[in-house]
Design a protein around this motif. Sequence first.
Motif, PDB file in Angstrom:
ATOM      1  N   HIS A 131      -6.661  10.991   6.773  1.00 26.29           N
ATOM      2  CA  HIS A 131      -7.096  10.014   7.627  1.00 26.29           C
ATOM      3  C   HIS A 131      -7.342   8.724   7.035  1.00 26.29           C
ATOM      4  CE1 HIS A 131      -7.031  12.712  11.267  1.00 26.29           C
ATOM      5  NE2 HIS A 131      -7.577  13.549  10.281  1.00 26.29           N
ATOM      6  N   GLU A 132      -7.816   8.648   5.747  1.00 26.56           N
ATOM      7  CA  GLU A 132      -8.410   7.421   5.238  1.00 26.56           C
ATOM      8  C   GLU A 132      -7.261   6.471   4.885  1.00 26.56           C
ATOM      9  OE1 GLU A 132      -9.175  10.597   3.846  1.00 26.56           O
ATOM     10  OE2 GLU A 132     -10.810  10.645   4.972  1.00 26.56           O
ATOM     11  N   ASP A 133      -6.244   7.252   4.460  1.00 25.56           N
ATOM     12  CA  ASP A 133      -4.979   6.364   4.149  1.00 25.56           C
ATOM     13  C   ASP A 133      -4.294   5.733   5.375  1.00 25.56           C
ATOM     14  OD1 ASP A 133      -4.636   7.289   1.056  1.00 25.56           O
ATOM     15  OD2 ASP A 133      -4.499   9.432   2.353  1.00 25.56           O
ATOM     16  N   VAL A 134      -4.266   6.665   6.581  1.00 29.59           N
ATOM     17  CA  VAL A 134      -3.605   6.050   7.692  1.00 29.59           C
ATOM     18  C   VAL A 134      -4.337   5.010   8.189  1.00 29.59           C
ATOM     19  CG1 VAL A 134      -3.157   6.696  10.010  1.00 29.59           C
ATOM     20  CG2 VAL A 134      -2.396   8.322   8.301  1.00 29.59           C
ATOM     21  N   LEU A 135      -5.866   5.104   8.091  1.00 27.67           N
ATOM     22  CA  LEU A 135      -6.562   4.107   8.805  1.00 27.67           C
ATOM     23  C   LEU A 135      -6.553   2.829   8.013  1.00 27.67           C
ATOM     24  CD1 LEU A 135      -9.555   6.230   9.845  1.00 27.67           C
ATOM     25  CD2 LEU A 135      -7.929   5.160  11.306  1.00 27.67           C
ATOM     26  N   GLU A 136      -6.532   2.991   6.572  1.00 27.57           N
ATOM     27  CA  GLU A 136      -6.315   1.954   5.798  1.00 27.57           C
ATOM     28  C   GLU A 136      -5.093   0.985   6.039  1.00 27.57           C
ATOM     29  OE1 GLU A 136      -6.945  -0.970   2.425  1.00 27.57           O
ATOM     30  OE2 GLU A 136      -8.272   0.184   3.851  1.00 27.57           O
ATOM     31  N   LEU A 137      -3.927   1.950   6.145  1.00 22.72           N
ATOM     32  CA  LEU A 137      -2.780   1.100   6.524  1.00 22.72           C
ATOM     33  C   LEU A 137      -2.907   0.425   7.770  1.00 22.72           C
ATOM     34  CD1 LEU A 137       0.235   0.751   6.077  1.00 22.72           C
ATOM     35  CD2 LEU A 137       0.710   2.794   6.920  1.00 22.72           C
ATOM     36  N   HIS A 138      -3.485   0.821   8.872  1.00 19.54           N
ATOM     37  CA  HIS A 138      -3.708   0.432  10.162  1.00 19.54           C
ATOM     38  C   HIS A 138      -4.467  -0.828   9.951  1.00 19.54           C
ATOM     39  CE1 HIS A 138      -5.538  -0.360  14.001  1.00 19.54           C
ATOM     40  NE2 HIS A 138      -4.392   0.204  14.488  1.00 19.54           N
ATOM     41  N   ARG A 139      -5.515  -0.778   9.068  1.00 22.85           N
ATOM     42  CA  ARG A 139      -6.367  -2.007   9.069  1.00 22.85           C
ATOM     43  C   ARG A 139      -5.674  -3.121   8.485  1.00 22.85           C
ATOM     44  NH1 ARG A 139      -8.808  -4.739   5.405  1.00 22.85           N
ATOM     45  NH2 ARG A 139      -8.032  -3.267   3.493  1.00 22.85           N
ATOM     46  N   LEU A 140      -4.645  -2.495   7.328  1.00 25.74           N
ATOM     47  CA  LEU A 140      -3.988  -3.944   6.853  1.00 25.74           C
ATOM     48  C   LEU A 140      -2.795  -4.523   7.583  1.00 25.74           C
ATOM     49  CD1 LEU A 140      -3.118  -2.305   3.224  1.00 25.74           C
ATOM     50  CD2 LEU A 140      -4.573  -4.170   3.837  1.00 25.74           C
ATOM     51  N   LEU A 141      -2.351  -3.650   8.653  1.00 28.21           N
ATOM     52  CA  LEU A 141      -1.449  -3.959   9.455  1.00 28.21           C
ATOM     53  C   LEU A 141      -1.820  -4.723  10.634  1.00 28.21           C
ATOM     54  CD1 LEU A 141       1.133  -0.934   9.616  1.00 28.21           C
ATOM     55  CD2 LEU A 141       1.414  -3.149   8.482  1.00 28.21           C
ATOM     56  N   ALA A 142      -3.147  -4.330  11.154  1.00 27.38           N
ATOM     57  CA  ALA A 142      -3.410  -4.896  12.544  1.00 27.38           C
ATOM     58  C   ALA A 142      -4.699  -5.922  12.395  1.00 27.38           C
ATOM     59  CB  ALA A 142      -4.136  -3.604  13.241  1.00 27.38           C
ATOM     60  N   THR A 143      -5.290  -6.062  11.148  1.00 28.26           N
ATOM     61  CA  THR A 143      -6.285  -7.059  11.176  1.00 28.26           C
ATOM     62  C   THR A 143      -5.565  -8.666  11.676  1.00 28.26           C
ATOM     63  OG1 THR A 143      -7.488  -5.862   9.562  1.00 28.26           O
ATOM     64  CG2 THR A 143      -7.926  -8.412   9.464  1.00 28.26           C
ATOM     65  N   ASP A 144      -6.643  -9.252  12.619  1.00 25.33           N
ATOM     66  CA  ASP A 144      -6.316 -10.586  13.193  1.00 25.33           C
ATOM     67  C   ASP A 144      -5.044 -10.671  13.809  1.00 25.33           C
ATOM     68  OD1 ASP A 144      -8.703 -11.570  11.904  1.00 25.33           O
ATOM     69  OD2 ASP A 144      -7.911 -12.031   9.974  1.00 25.33           O
ATOM     70  N   VAL A 145      -4.327  -9.525  14.143  1.00 21.46           N
ATOM     71  CA  VAL A 145      -3.223  -9.552  15.183  1.00 21.46           C
ATOM     72  C   VAL A 145      -3.294  -8.476  16.247  1.00 21.46           C
ATOM     73  CG1 VAL A 145      -1.542 -10.480  13.339  1.00 21.46           C
ATOM     74  CG2 VAL A 145      -1.498  -7.920  13.502  1.00 21.46           C
ATOM     75  N   LEU A 194       0.775  -1.096  -0.091  1.00 26.50           N
ATOM     76  CA  LEU A 194      -0.017  -0.039   0.242  1.00 26.50           C
ATOM     77  C   LEU A 194       0.872   1.197  -0.114  1.00 26.50           C
ATOM     78  CD1 LEU A 194      -3.075   1.115   0.494  1.00 26.50           C
ATOM     79  CD2 LEU A 194      -2.412   1.477   2.540  1.00 26.50           C
ATOM     80  N   VAL A 195       1.935   1.210   0.805  1.00 22.56           N
ATOM     81  CA  VAL A 195       2.849   2.496   0.922  1.00 22.56           C
ATOM     82  C   VAL A 195       3.518   2.650  -0.481  1.00 22.56           C
ATOM     83  CG1 VAL A 195       4.766   3.177   1.867  1.00 22.56           C
ATOM     84  CG2 VAL A 195       3.122   2.316   3.321  1.00 22.56           C
ATOM     85  N   GLU A 196       3.983   1.508  -1.190  1.00 20.52           N
ATOM     86  CA  GLU A 196       4.709   1.545  -2.383  1.00 20.52           C
ATOM     87  C   GLU A 196       3.641   2.213  -3.570  1.00 20.52           C
ATOM     88  OE1 GLU A 196       6.140  -2.224  -3.141  1.00 20.52           O
ATOM     89  OE2 GLU A 196       7.709  -2.223  -1.617  1.00 20.52           O
ATOM     90  N   LYS A 197       2.486   1.865  -3.212  1.00 22.07           N
ATOM     91  CA  LYS A 197       1.415   2.008  -4.372  1.00 22.07           C
ATOM     92  C   LYS A 197       1.126   3.555  -4.152  1.00 22.07           C
ATOM     93  CE  LYS A 197      -3.683   1.123  -5.032  1.00 22.07           C
ATOM     94  NZ  LYS A 197      -4.659   0.185  -4.603  1.00 22.07           N
ATOM     95  N   ARG A 198       0.883   4.054  -2.966  1.00 19.30           N
ATOM     96  CA  ARG A 198       0.561   5.591  -2.866  1.00 19.30           C
ATOM     97  C   ARG A 198       1.633   6.637  -2.399  1.00 19.30           C
ATOM     98  NH1 ARG A 198      -4.696   4.772   0.997  1.00 19.30           N
ATOM     99  NH2 ARG A 198      -5.850   3.340  -0.675  1.00 19.30           N
ATOM    100  N   ALA A 199       3.076   6.013  -2.778  1.00 18.58           N
ATOM    101  CA  ALA A 199       4.234   6.632  -2.744  1.00 18.58           C
ATOM    102  C   ALA A 199       4.386   8.066  -3.475  1.00 18.58           C
ATOM    103  CB  ALA A 199       5.534   5.917  -3.121  1.00 18.58           C
TER     104      ALA A 199
END
Length: 149
Positions: free
Chosen positions: A106-120, A94-99
Amino acid sequence: MAYVPEFSISSALLLKVEEIASLRERIQSSSIAVTWIPALQKDTRTRTMHASTAIEGNPLSLEQVKVLEDGRDLSQPQPRAKKEITNYLAGLRLVEKRAKKIKLGHEDVLELHRLLATDVMDQGEAGRYRVIPVRVGRHVPPAPHEVSG
């Protein structure tokens, strides 16, 4: 008062400056073979994922992280550890895609958080501002109502 260094140009100093200029020119005119770049990027990404998650206590070895990055599965089930790595890889993508994006919101930060934190993540909901108080070691971050939006 401006600093004015005292020195004189000697033949030895001039020789060193010429050597530096020559080396600089050689470096700038050389290039890494384009075919190496993806392999170097992948190796760097794998090592970054391993080191960053190991700091947080992920037990997987560098070799196991390489297996997961290649899209293969591990022979020993370690669901949470595997998920941390696959989440991290998704976050990096995601970071590479949006570089090149000019402004992140906020939407970008929350999307990154969702990707990193889901199920962990042990507490709270991935991809949302927290609604519970948290503690990081001895540090107590701001209260939830001070964090949102």
